[in-house]
Design an enzyme around this catalytic site. Sequence first.
Site, PDB file in Angstrom:
ATOM      1  N   GLY A 149      -2.646  -7.829  -0.723  1.00  0.00           N
ATOM      2  CA  GLY A 149      -1.207  -7.999  -0.585  1.00  0.00           C
ATOM      3  C   GLY A 149      -0.413  -6.720  -0.684  1.00  0.00           C
ATOM      4  N   SER A 150       0.580  -6.728  -1.553  1.00  0.00           N
ATOM      5  CA  SER A 150       1.639  -5.731  -1.530  1.00  0.00           C
ATOM      6  C   SER A 150       1.161  -4.297  -1.699  1.00  0.00           C
ATOM      7  CB  SER A 150       2.627  -6.037  -2.644  1.00  0.00           C
ATOM      8  OG  SER A 150       3.585  -5.013  -2.711  1.00  0.00           O
TER       9      SER A 150
END
Lengths: 142, 407
Positions: A58-59
């Site tokens: 993810g991020s």
Amino acid sequence: MVTTLVAGYGRGPVLRLDEPLSFWGGVDTATGVIVDRHHPQAGETVTAKVLVMAHSRGSSSTSSVIAEMVRAETAPAAVVLLDRDPVIVLGAVVARELYGRAMPVVVVDADRYERVAAFRFAEVLPGAVREVGHTISSEMHG
Amino acid sequence: MGLQLTAADRAMLAGEEGEGVALAMRVLVATAEAMGAGRLLDIESAHVDGCLYHGPSGLDFARALVDGGARVRVPTTLNVSSLDLLHPELVRLDRRAADEAKALMDAYVALGCRPTWTCAPYQLPERPRLGSQIAWGESNAIVFANSVLGARTERYGDFLDICAAVTGRAPEVGLHTDEGRRASLVVRADGLTDALAANEALYPLLGHVLGRVADTRVAAITGLPPSTGEDHLKALGAAAASAGSVAMFHAVGSTPEAPTLDELADLEAVTVTAAMLEQARIELGGADGAEIDAVCVGTPHYSSRELERLRSLLDGRRCRLPLYVNTSRAALDDFGRGPELEACGVRIVTDTCTYITPILAPGTEVVMTDSAKWAYYAPANLGVRVVFGSTKDCVESAVAGEAVITW
């Protein structure tokens, strides 16, 4: 093979992550607790652990969160990866530049990954991950 | 074979262009070595994710670059921050946190970055062309640049983006290379073609499934309907980059580097079923049936096309519930009809996003959204529960004052 991505020394209880983790939105910087409710290890604490994880997810802000955790002294003692993950490495490298504190990051092959994940307590140093805290210790060099 | 640096790289590393450039080059080299890169390559642009405030370390790093005299040497856009500079009254950060967040934004502007404050830089007029080498942060922007634009960036974390911008260099590895961009997995959406054409909410759900099954692999999706547009692919990619580590996908028939069906014949394949999408909806929602307190759309930032669609769906009706839309100042400017949305009770948020900074009213417990990314991160960030729905259902719910789910 144990390949050192960020050199340093760290030791602590082993925490194996069963799924990739986004530190941003997934770990509380102040407490080191995994807060991603989708994650199987939600509620566990990464602080001072030898964190065994395939890679992050993810991020891209995960790098910032790792640097911030090193600054705030809530970071893992070391990270053992299965994949060369630049997102984890960046956080550790920047924290070392800013604060002179190294959170070691190493990458190991799949076989060693499973063995390290089974350790209860481990130390990470350049080129090696060792099981410690037991009468019989097994050693792994790169 | 270690990392081979050019004379110019070594000069930067040695501090010949100042301590800020040397710091950036040290971080870049350490990362390139960790990734196993053989050399660095020139980049044409950068998008910096490090301008969102996470604590003092981010500001310490940006200030070290500024104090060391660094400036970006390629066009560089900035991601969302913790503040909405156009609508400052919306953000309820305490004074100290707001001051630190602003100092971080100022530091990145001082480095020569453009104050675009958007997670969707690919919606700006000057966007990378097919084949250009770039260094982008922000997971949804990375997957869009690689997949839809055909520009080339690795999945970088914060800090590498600004270091690449300051040095003009990036590690030659992974998605920067032809080999790294090949599909190794097929995701078949063929059985869903009609459903996808009929219900745009299926794109983020398909993205969530893609993130789960592909993780870090480059997948080729087959069976997307001909009506699939950039906004659909944006929603799909953002979802995949939240649920997994997806930095690139191919959509056969839609994206520029997609392989042919023949080329995919020998790869592992996963067929997506309606049941898998329903499972994704449950994972992302989970608060079905609960009373909703607010509606949030526009994660990633709505394009001007999506703002126009929102206006058209509202059709002048007044919202009973707070309806927040996140967008960029550029898209809002291009759309030009913000006051019409506001007259319907829409709260327009720019420069930031409703799931990363305190904007929702205290006491907000359940929020409806059309974004898989918002649905993924908001429960941990904000402590809210989520109802996931299509944009149309989100609008109808905001107007009705209660959740309206039409599937």
